[in-house]
Scaffold this motif. Structure first.
Motif, PDB file in Angstrom:
ATOM      1  N   MET A   1       5.003  14.425  31.822  1.00 14.80           N
ATOM      2  CA  MET A   1       3.665  14.008  32.201  1.00 14.80           C
ATOM      3  C   MET A   1       3.457  14.271  33.693  1.00 14.80           C
ATOM      4  N   THR A   2       2.325  14.885  34.033  1.00 17.60           N
ATOM      5  CA  THR A   2       2.007  15.184  35.413  1.00 17.60           C
ATOM      6  C   THR A   2       1.271  14.010  36.039  1.00 17.60           C
ATOM      7  N   THR A   3       1.593  13.712  37.278  1.00 17.05           N
ATOM      8  CA  THR A   3       0.993  12.585  37.983  1.00 17.05           C
ATOM      9  C   THR A   3      -0.365  12.976  38.553  1.00 17.05           C
ATOM     10  N   ASP A   4      -1.341  12.043  38.460  1.00 20.80           N
ATOM     11  CA  ASP A   4      -2.648  12.256  39.080  1.00 20.80           C
ATOM     12  C   ASP A   4      -2.455  12.466  40.569  1.00 20.80           C
ATOM     13  N   ARG A   5      -3.355  13.242  41.159  1.00 16.95           N
ATOM     14  CA  ARG A   5      -3.318  13.476  42.599  1.00 16.95           C
ATOM     15  C   ARG A   5      -4.305  12.535  43.265  1.00 16.95           C
ATOM     16  N   VAL A   6      -3.901  11.895  44.347  1.00 21.54           N
ATOM     17  CA  VAL A   6      -4.736  10.899  45.025  1.00 21.54           C
ATOM     18  C   VAL A   6      -4.976  11.323  46.471  1.00 21.54           C
ATOM     19  N   LEU A   7      -6.219  11.183  46.897  1.00 21.49           N
ATOM     20  CA  LEU A   7      -6.614  11.422  48.276  1.00 21.49           C
ATOM     21  C   LEU A   7      -7.323  10.143  48.717  1.00 21.49           C
ATOM     22  N   ALA A   8      -6.839   9.509  49.786  1.00 18.54           N
ATOM     23  CA  ALA A   8      -7.391   8.209  50.169  1.00 18.54           C
ATOM     24  C   ALA A   8      -7.388   8.023  51.677  1.00 18.54           C
ATOM     25  N   ASN A   9      -8.262   7.137  52.124  1.00 21.68           N
ATOM     26  CA  ASN A   9      -8.228   6.642  53.498  1.00 21.68           C
ATOM     27  C   ASN A   9      -8.379   5.125  53.414  1.00 21.68           C
ATOM     28  N   GLU A  10      -8.743   4.472  54.497  1.00 19.30           N
ATOM     29  CA  GLU A  10      -8.836   3.011  54.468  1.00 19.30           C
ATOM     30  C   GLU A  10     -10.057   2.507  53.698  1.00 19.30           C
ATOM     31  N   ARG A  11     -10.990   3.381  53.355  1.00 12.77           N
ATOM     32  CA  ARG A  11     -12.223   2.961  52.682  1.00 12.77           C
ATOM     33  C   ARG A  11     -12.328   3.376  51.225  1.00 12.77           C
ATOM     34  N   ILE A  12     -11.902   4.598  50.909  1.00 10.45           N
ATOM     35  CA  ILE A  12     -12.044   5.082  49.540  1.00 10.45           C
ATOM     36  C   ILE A  12     -10.762   5.756  49.053  1.00 10.45           C
ATOM     37  N   ALA A  13     -10.616   5.796  47.743  1.00  5.27           N
ATOM     38  CA  ALA A  13      -9.510   6.520  47.114  1.00  5.27           C
ATOM     39  C   ALA A  13     -10.092   7.382  46.002  1.00  5.27           C
ATOM     40  N   LEU A  14      -9.784   8.669  46.043  1.00  4.81           N
ATOM     41  CA  LEU A  14     -10.198   9.614  45.015  1.00  4.81           C
ATOM     42  C   LEU A  14      -8.960   9.981  44.208  1.00  4.81           C
ATOM     43  N   ARG A  15      -9.103  10.005  42.881  1.00  4.86           N
ATOM     44  CA  ARG A  15      -7.983  10.386  42.022  1.00  4.86           C
ATOM     45  C   ARG A  15      -8.434  11.565  41.185  1.00  4.86           C
ATOM     46  N   PHE A  16      -7.617  12.635  41.180  1.00  8.53           N
ATOM     47  CA  PHE A  16      -7.939  13.864  40.475  1.00  8.53           C
ATOM     48  C   PHE A  16      -6.981  14.077  39.318  1.00  8.53           C
ATOM     49  N   ASP A  17      -7.504  14.597  38.217  1.00 13.45           N
ATOM     50  CA  ASP A  17      -6.680  14.973  37.079  1.00 13.45           C
ATOM     51  C   ASP A  17      -5.975  16.280  37.436  1.00 13.45           C
ATOM     52  N   PRO A  18      -4.643  16.310  37.435  1.00 13.52           N
ATOM     53  CA  PRO A  18      -3.938  17.527  37.831  1.00 13.52           C
ATOM     54  C   PRO A  18      -4.108  18.672  36.835  1.00 13.52           C
ATOM     55  N   ALA A  19      -4.514  18.383  35.616  1.00 15.99           N
ATOM     56  CA  ALA A  19      -4.671  19.436  34.613  1.00 15.99           C
ATOM     57  C   ALA A  19      -5.890  20.307  34.860  1.00 15.99           C
ATOM     58  N   LEU A  69      -4.086  22.299  42.797  1.00 17.15           N
ATOM     59  CA  LEU A  69      -4.630  21.321  43.732  1.00 17.15           C
ATOM     60  C   LEU A  69      -3.598  21.077  44.816  1.00 17.15           C
ATOM     61  N   ASN A  70      -3.962  21.406  46.047  1.00 15.83           N
ATOM     62  CA  ASN A  70      -3.087  21.165  47.194  1.00 15.83           C
ATOM     63  C   ASN A  70      -3.707  20.088  48.066  1.00 15.83           C
ATOM     64  N   ILE A  71      -2.949  19.025  48.319  1.00 11.72           N
ATOM     65  CA  ILE A  71      -3.403  17.959  49.204  1.00 11.72           C
ATOM     66  C   ILE A  71      -2.505  17.966  50.432  1.00 11.72           C
ATOM     67  N   ASP A  72      -3.139  18.095  51.604  1.00 12.11           N
ATOM     68  CA  ASP A  72      -2.425  18.130  52.864  1.00 12.11           C
ATOM     69  C   ASP A  72      -3.121  17.158  53.805  1.00 12.11           C
ATOM     70  N   GLY A  73      -2.520  15.988  53.965  1.00  9.39           N
ATOM     71  CA  GLY A  73      -3.150  14.979  54.821  1.00  9.39           C
ATOM     72  C   GLY A  73      -4.458  14.522  54.227  1.00  9.39           C
ATOM     73  N   GLN A  74      -5.552  14.748  54.937  1.00  9.09           N
ATOM     74  CA  GLN A  74      -6.882  14.352  54.470  1.00  9.09           C
ATOM     75  C   GLN A  74      -7.639  15.486  53.820  1.00  9.09           C
ATOM     76  N   ASN A  75      -6.989  16.596  53.543  1.00  5.86           N
ATOM     77  CA  ASN A  75      -7.652  17.761  52.958  1.00  5.86           C
ATOM     78  C   ASN A  75      -7.140  18.013  51.544  1.00  5.86           C
ATOM     79  N   ALA A  76      -8.060  18.337  50.646  1.00  6.79           N
ATOM     80  CA  ALA A  76      -7.704  18.718  49.284  1.00  6.79           C
ATOM     81  C   ALA A  76      -8.350  20.059  48.999  1.00  6.79           C
ATOM     82  N   VAL A  77      -7.575  21.013  48.513  1.00  6.94           N
ATOM     83  CA  VAL A  77      -8.086  22.349  48.229  1.00  6.94           C
ATOM     84  C   VAL A  77      -7.742  22.711  46.792  1.00  6.94           C
ATOM     85  N   LEU A  78      -8.768  23.116  46.033  1.00  2.00           N
ATOM     86  CA  LEU A  78      -8.571  23.598  44.662  1.00  2.00           C
ATOM     87  C   LEU A  78      -8.586  25.121  44.712  1.00  2.00           C
ATOM     88  N   HIS A  79      -7.617  25.747  44.058  1.00  2.00           N
ATOM     89  CA  HIS A  79      -7.551  27.218  43.985  1.00  2.00           C
ATOM     90  C   HIS A  79      -7.776  27.645  42.557  1.00  2.00           C
TER      91      HIS A  79
END
Length: 79
Positions: A1-19, A69-79
């Protein structure tokens, strides 16, 4: 099972389906409010691309090839 990808700061959290890159969770961390109550309703995009023979031609993000999906710090890039 692949883990969801999360991008967050102190205010919001976004969760992406890795599939397929769909946004499946958007949570306000200050209030605890989840803004996407049904993850199955999340979508990466829906784009209307009219064709000469079919003007209601939609491109649905979740029906496309699975992105990387590449998450680097506060950046998320979909290829």
């Amino acid at each position: 099972m692949t883990t969801d990808r999360v991008l967050a700061n102190e205010r919001i959290a976004l969760r992406f389906d890795p599939a397929d890159g769909s946004l499946i969770s958007l949570r306000n961390l200050l209030t605890g409010t989840e803004l996407i109550s049904e993850p199955r309703l999340g979508a990466s995009f829906r784009l209307l691309v009219p064709l000469p023979e079919y003007v209601a031609n939609y491109v649905i993000g979740t029906e496309q090839a699975a992105p990387t999906l590449n998450i680097d710090g506060q950046n998320a890039v979909l290829h």
